[in-house]
Enzyme design. Structure first.
Site, PDB file in Angstrom:
ATOM      1  N   LEU A 311      28.259  53.939  67.079  1.00 46.71           N
ATOM      2  CA  LEU A 311      28.600  55.377  66.870  1.00 46.71           C
ATOM      3  C   LEU A 311      27.593  56.216  66.347  1.00 46.71           C
ATOM      4  CD1 LEU A 311      32.386  54.683  65.432  1.00 46.71           C
ATOM      5  CD2 LEU A 311      31.515  55.743  67.793  1.00 46.71           C
ATOM      6  N   GLY A 312      26.663  55.509  65.416  1.00 46.86           N
ATOM      7  CA  GLY A 312      25.744  56.193  64.875  1.00 46.86           C
ATOM      8  C   GLY A 312      24.957  55.176  63.778  1.00 46.86           C
ATOM      9  N   GLY A 314      21.800  55.420  60.181  1.00 51.24           N
ATOM     10  CA  GLY A 314      21.424  56.304  59.026  1.00 51.24           C
ATOM     11  C   GLY A 314      20.642  55.442  58.337  1.00 51.24           C
ATOM     12  N   GLY A 315      20.203  56.118  57.146  1.00 56.06           N
ATOM     13  CA  GLY A 315      19.249  55.025  56.171  1.00 56.06           C
ATOM     14  C   GLY A 315      20.001  53.894  55.556  1.00 56.06           C
ATOM     15  N   PHE A 316      21.367  53.841  55.955  1.00 60.52           N
ATOM     16  CA  PHE A 316      21.999  52.898  55.468  1.00 60.52           C
ATOM     17  C   PHE A 316      22.240  51.595  56.252  1.00 60.52           C
ATOM     18  CE2 PHE A 316      25.029  55.670  57.253  1.00 60.52           C
ATOM     19  CZ  PHE A 316      25.507  54.882  58.314  1.00 60.52           C
ATOM     20  N   GLY A 317      22.078  51.870  57.509  1.00 59.02           N
ATOM     21  CA  GLY A 317      22.256  51.061  58.427  1.00 59.02           C
ATOM     22  C   GLY A 317      22.940  51.726  59.906  1.00 59.02           C
ATOM     23  N   VAL A 319      26.702  52.230  62.146  1.00 63.38           N
ATOM     24  CA  VAL A 319      28.289  52.536  62.262  1.00 63.38           C
ATOM     25  C   VAL A 319      28.811  51.933  63.705  1.00 63.38           C
ATOM     26  CG1 VAL A 319      30.231  53.773  62.042  1.00 63.38           C
ATOM     27  CG2 VAL A 319      28.377  54.163  60.191  1.00 63.38           C
ATOM     28  N   LYS A 334      30.908  50.022  58.937  1.00 60.61           N
ATOM     29  CA  LYS A 334      29.525  50.542  58.707  1.00 60.61           C
ATOM     30  C   LYS A 334      29.006  48.996  58.301  1.00 60.61           C
ATOM     31  CE  LYS A 334      28.956  53.559  55.419  1.00 60.61           C
ATOM     32  NZ  LYS A 334      28.887  54.344  54.124  1.00 60.61           N
ATOM     33  N   ASP A 430      28.540  63.821  46.764  1.00 59.17           N
ATOM     34  CA  ASP A 430      27.766  63.900  47.946  1.00 59.17           C
ATOM     35  C   ASP A 430      28.734  64.707  49.021  1.00 59.17           C
ATOM     36  OD1 ASP A 430      25.507  63.775  49.468  1.00 59.17           O
ATOM     37  OD2 ASP A 430      25.955  61.844  50.192  1.00 59.17           O
TER      38      ASP A 430
END
Length: 618
Positions: A311-312, A314-317, A319, A334, A430
């Protein structure tokens, strides 16, 4: 009329759930379903009599259940006659319980062999406390559940706030002013409209008798007080019966007891060794009120974390979209990589906080998993993705004003719940469009609680670490690094402007210089054209609502934190229960050091009301 099953019986005018035999289950439910349970209240007096003063098995539970049929397969011992090893933790159980647990069970609960817990579809309590009560001077006095002495329990549920309060006290003591447990549980999402109400109990290896001496239940209001004069006579009969039937099997059970003690000691030693290793290796368990998933479950759900399920990222990993094999439920997973910027602290914060929250405008946590160095969090799947993709995505895709205004009101409602209506204060830290996800009805849900912090009502947060996203960070947060309700309100104000204008919080102007969205809207207002800042992709919108959002967004993002309204007041403005204060654009540029600041506050009663309604936002 009661429906009894297992070894349950009625003797000496008391309800005997278990008769003392080991490895038995006893249950008793009111004879018919109760319809339309809302704010219910119940109180009951119980006696747990064990063969030995320091050993017992296993406990009893007050229970609300969608059906009694599924309980017929329930097991004794740690399952308390409510679950078995296959269905424990399943959301399809549709069961709520308040357990009185009298024995160690490391598989499902904390190592507390004498506690009260609130259970939802699981034996992992969403909230638990050592058995006891708070005296009038607010000191905690512990109680031994299996002492053979009568005790009274009160359970109260408020359907409006979804708050469950559980109190415990010795028999004939008044109901404590401070409950032993207080937790938020939205029972409308757990139970069907009509339910069965009653008790479940179970024994393990040891002889133990569980009895209910008196019970009062009201499905829609306060429970009728118990008649203690009648109950005291019943308690005398119960005690006489116990004395007239001495235990002839003590010599038979003694080896079993010795073996049980030995097993418990072995378990404790093994647990100590495990915990010691766990501290070294980073293993953990988290009290988040949500079931854990196995890594195999999540691999199957995502077809081996296939790219087509992505799905997407980012900096975390990354999804992934997944489908749970057991329930055919779509979920979002996630998958946090080992070198992620989101470390263990953020991972634990997200699942411990979000796991206990229940609100239609917050993303629902379903569970978590840790596999070797990988961290995985499972959420409800949001088919329409994140709001920022819709607002700032390429192409002609857009979202109309009706949905935008509803999303703003929804996120405001969620923040009000976090700041004021939950049992603790949650500072999100956030808030931004990319952390708002859209379900199949385009309802906005706030997610990503990795930076969130919580503290008790009436106290201040202790976080002094700068966190958030530039453009949404309040001036005092950038200076001091101290997050408060008011810094969340600032970010929400910027979020409102972003939704209404369709622009990022920071953009580059025609001269190549960074331009704050708040400054751009203020300039437009001062020039008399504030509505020209509304997203040009909106062909039709309600001008009064758009002007309200723009001006309220600016007020929430005021540089002076004391000028920002609290979220309860923000919600009242948005639903038009209270009119927005009549202030000018110049007020937004004032600082607390300006001589005119206090005059502006005092010259406008509605703005003064905004300040006094801040409710701890400073």
């Amino acid at each position: 009329m009661l429906r009894l099953d297992g070894v349950a019986s009625i003797t000496s005018k008391a309800l005997k759930l278990t008769d003392g035999a080991p490895q038995k289950v006893g249950r008793a439910f009111y004879g018919r379903r109760l319809d339309s349970i809302s704010s219910f209240s119940t109180t009951f007096v119980f006696v747990i009599t064990s063969q030995y003063s320091d050993l017992s098995s296993h406990g009893l539970a007050f229970t609300l259940s969608a059906t009694t049929d599924s309980l017929l397969d329930a097991l004794p011992s740690q399952f308390l006659g409510m679950f078995n090893d296959e269905n424990v933790g399943n959301t399809t159980n549709q069961l709520f319980a308040v357990e009185l647990d009298t024995i160690i069970n490391s598989e499902f609960r904390d190592l507390d062999d004498n506690h009260v817990g609130i259970d939802v579809n699981n034996l992992v309590s969403i909230s638990s406390h050592t058995a006891g009560y708070y005296t009038s001077n607010d000191t905690f006095s512990p109680l031994r559940l299996a002492s053979g002495e009568p005790m009274q329990v009160w359970v109260d549920y408020d359907a409006n706030s979804h708050q469950v309060n559980v109190s415990l006290a010795p028999y004939l003591e008044r109901k404590p002013e401070r409950p032993l447990l207080s937790s938020i549980v939205n029972l409308t999402s757990v139970l069907p409209r009509s339910v069965y109400v009653g008790f479940a109990s179970a024994t393990g290896l040891l002889r133990c008798i569980h009895q209910i001496i008196g019970w009062s239940f009201n499905p829609n209001g306060a429970a009728t007080p118990l008649d203690y004069s009648v109950l005291s006579e019943v308690i005398k009969d119960v005690r006489r019966e116990a004395q007239s039937h001495p235990d002839t099997s003590r010599h038979i059970l003694l080896p079993i007891t010795i073996m049980s003690v030995f097993i418990v000691l072995v378990m404790l030693v093994a647990l100590y060794i495990y915990m010691k290793k766990a501290r070294k290796s980073g293993e953990w368990e988290i009290d988040c009120g949500s079931p854990s998933f196995t890594y195999k479950d999540l691999v199957r759900a995502t077809s081996g974390f296939s790219d087509r399920m992505l799905l997407g990222k980012g900096g975390f990993g990354k999804v992934y979209k997944g489908m749970l094999q057991t329930s055919s439920q779509n979920v979002a997973i996630k998958r946090i990589s080992p070198d992620s910027k989101q470390g263990m602290k953020e991972f634990i914060a997200e699942i411990t906080i979000l796991g206990h929250l229940r609100h239609r405008n917050l993303v629902q946590l379903l569970g978590y998993c840790r596999h070797k160095n990988e961290l995985l969090i499972v959420y409800d799947y949001m088919p329409n993705g994140s709001l920022d993709r819709v607002l700032h995505g390429q192409g002609n895709q857009t979202i109309d004003w009706v949905h935008r205004f509803n999303i703003i009101k929804g996120i405001a409602s969620g923040l009000l719940y976090l700041h004021e209506d939950w049992e603790k204060v949650v500072i999100h830290r956030d808030i931004k469009a990319s952390n708002v996800l859209l379900d199949n009805k385009m309802t906005g849900r706030l997610g990503d609680f990795g930076l969130a912090r919580l503290h008790n009502h009436g106290t201040d947060a202790h976080t002094t670490h700068l966190a958030g996203t530039w453009g949404y960070i309040a001036p005092e947060l950038a200076r001091l690094g101290r997050a408060t309700k008011a810094t969340d309100v600032f970010a929400f104000g910027v979020f409102m402007l972003e939704v209404a204008c369709g622009r990022h919080p920071i953009e580059v102007n025609n001269y190549g210089e960074p331009m704050l969205l708040t400054d751009w809207v203020i300039d437009a207002w001062e020039s008399g054209s504030v509505l020209k800042t509304v997203d040009p992709k909106l062909e039709d919108y309600v001008k009064e609502e758009a002007e309200l959002v723009l001006k309220l967004g600016l007020l929430c993002s005021h540089s002076v934190h004391s000028a920002r309204p609290c979220m309860r007041l923000v919600m009242q403005y948005l639903v038009k229960d209270v009119l927005l204060p009549d202030f000018k654009a110049s007020f937004l540029s004032l600082t607390i050091k300006d001589e005119d600041f206090d005059q502006h506050i005092l010259s406008c009663n509605s703005v003064a009301t905004t300040m006094t309604g801040l409710s701890g936002g400073r």
